[in-house]
Design an enzyme around this catalytic site. Sequence first.
Site, PDB file in Angstrom:
ATOM      1  N   HIS A 112      -5.315  12.638  -2.452  1.00  0.00           N
ATOM      2  CA  HIS A 112      -4.726  11.312  -2.246  1.00  0.00           C
ATOM      3  C   HIS A 112      -4.507  10.665  -3.605  1.00  0.00           C
ATOM      4  O   HIS A 112      -5.318  10.818  -4.512  1.00  0.00           O
ATOM      5  CB  HIS A 112      -5.669  10.451  -1.400  1.00  0.00           C
ATOM      6  CG  HIS A 112      -5.461   8.979  -1.587  1.00  0.00           C
ATOM      7  ND1 HIS A 112      -6.259   8.217  -2.419  1.00  0.00           N
ATOM      8  CD2 HIS A 112      -4.532   8.134  -1.081  1.00  0.00           C
ATOM      9  CE1 HIS A 112      -5.847   6.965  -2.392  1.00  0.00           C
ATOM     10  NE2 HIS A 112      -4.798   6.883  -1.610  1.00  0.00           N
ATOM     11  N   VAL A 115      -0.796   4.147  -6.483  1.00  0.00           N
ATOM     12  CA  VAL A 115      -0.691   3.147  -7.547  1.00  0.00           C
ATOM     13  C   VAL A 115       0.197   2.024  -7.028  1.00  0.00           C
ATOM     14  O   VAL A 115       1.238   2.275  -6.416  1.00  0.00           O
ATOM     15  CB  VAL A 115      -0.121   3.732  -8.863  1.00  0.00           C
ATOM     16  CG1 VAL A 115      -1.179   4.530  -9.602  1.00  0.00           C
ATOM     17  CG2 VAL A 115       1.104   4.614  -8.609  1.00  0.00           C
ATOM     18  N   HIS A 181     -20.226   4.354   8.388  1.00  0.00           N
ATOM     19  CA  HIS A 181     -20.778   4.591   9.721  1.00  0.00           C
ATOM     20  C   HIS A 181     -21.435   5.960   9.838  1.00  0.00           C
ATOM     21  O   HIS A 181     -22.193   6.204  10.775  1.00  0.00           O
ATOM     22  CB  HIS A 181     -19.686   4.420  10.792  1.00  0.00           C
ATOM     23  CG  HIS A 181     -18.523   5.359  10.636  1.00  0.00           C
ATOM     24  ND1 HIS A 181     -17.616   5.262   9.616  1.00  0.00           N
ATOM     25  CD2 HIS A 181     -18.132   6.420  11.379  1.00  0.00           C
ATOM     26  CE1 HIS A 181     -16.699   6.200   9.741  1.00  0.00           C
ATOM     27  NE2 HIS A 181     -16.986   6.934  10.804  1.00  0.00           N
ATOM     28  N   GLY A 264       2.467  -6.090   8.862  1.00  0.00           N
ATOM     29  CA  GLY A 264       3.666  -5.720   9.614  1.00  0.00           C
ATOM     30  C   GLY A 264       4.477  -4.644   8.944  1.00  0.00           C
ATOM     31  O   GLY A 264       5.708  -4.596   9.081  1.00  0.00           O
ATOM     32  N   ARG A 266       5.652  -0.618   7.817  1.00  0.00           N
ATOM     33  CA  ARG A 266       6.283   0.456   8.585  1.00  0.00           C
ATOM     34  C   ARG A 266       5.225   1.477   8.997  1.00  0.00           C
ATOM     35  O   ARG A 266       4.674   2.193   8.164  1.00  0.00           O
ATOM     36  CB  ARG A 266       7.370   1.112   7.735  1.00  0.00           C
ATOM     37  CG  ARG A 266       8.201   2.156   8.485  1.00  0.00           C
ATOM     38  CD  ARG A 266       9.374   2.577   7.616  1.00  0.00           C
ATOM     39  NE  ARG A 266      10.246   3.493   8.326  1.00  0.00           N
ATOM     40  CZ  ARG A 266      10.180   4.824   8.234  1.00  0.00           C
ATOM     41  NH1 ARG A 266       9.251   5.382   7.471  1.00  0.00           N
ATOM     42  NH2 ARG A 266      11.024   5.591   8.902  1.00  0.00           N
TER      43      ARG A 266
END
Length: 305
Positions: A112, A115, A181, A264, A266
């Site tokens: 992963h 920037v 968790h 909101g 994409r």
Amino acid sequence: MIDTALLRSYFTGLQTRIVAALEDIEGTPGPAFRADAWQKAEGEPLAGNGCTSIIEAGRVFERGGVAFSQVSGSALPASATAKRPELAGRAFEAMGVSLVLHPENPYCPTAHMNVRALVASKADAPAVWWFGGGMDLTPYYPVSEDIRHFHATCKKALQPFGDDVYGRYKKWCDEYFFLKHRKEPRGVGGVFFDDLSEGGFERCFALTQAVGEAFTEAYLPIIDKRRDLPYGERERDFQAYRRGRYVEFNLVWDRGTLFGLQSGGRTESILMSLPPIVKWRYDWQPTAGSPEAELYEMLQPRDWA
């Protein structure tokens, strides 16, 4: 005034360079990645545009995406103001490049990198800006020399910005990419930083560029070494199980995912990070002394560089 045109030029160029390097690794006659350009429709709560370069069922990468986005809104989402409540309600503009790569071969780690830059504005106050980003490695069958190479490249990229920067950002990465968790690290870390404005715009932009440019050097030599190693159903099964941890982190804890969904953004581009094949088992434990058990030992943070 922040030059957003300069930022956009850099981020789109970075996306182009990374995709070209990944297509060299794929080695297909034509383009291996599909470019999906998008524009938010008029009237949506978030304005913006971008391009998601996506690969599925490639020769090397089972799924991967390298996405550029530039979005703006009338109010920062909760994920962006959790630690800076004084900025709540400010308009914002954010842009950056985010990528996740899931190779098919279980001996090739997932990677992963992200920037980004954000500017928060208010009519009666100066604009507030910051950068964020980093990269991290998530192996399934770890090889010490690969992990050391990844971390050494991160350290070299950050060295010009201070002797202590790599150490601080490595620790931040270890603490951030941690499944609270499960009390378990997601992978073997790398570097991570957020809310970066110390030292002025030029320094922070240069540091962000250094991280972005270092990614292919940190990751692709590992893929080149491991891509052709033989594997069977056992290795693929364990890879799918460990990918479940990746999904859990991205959907429960990741600030970038929360920012995108809360603002909101994409959805297809936000969730491109999820692998195509994942498995969960109830209370599964690796056999003592097995290669799978070795992974859990190597996930513990240490000075890899």
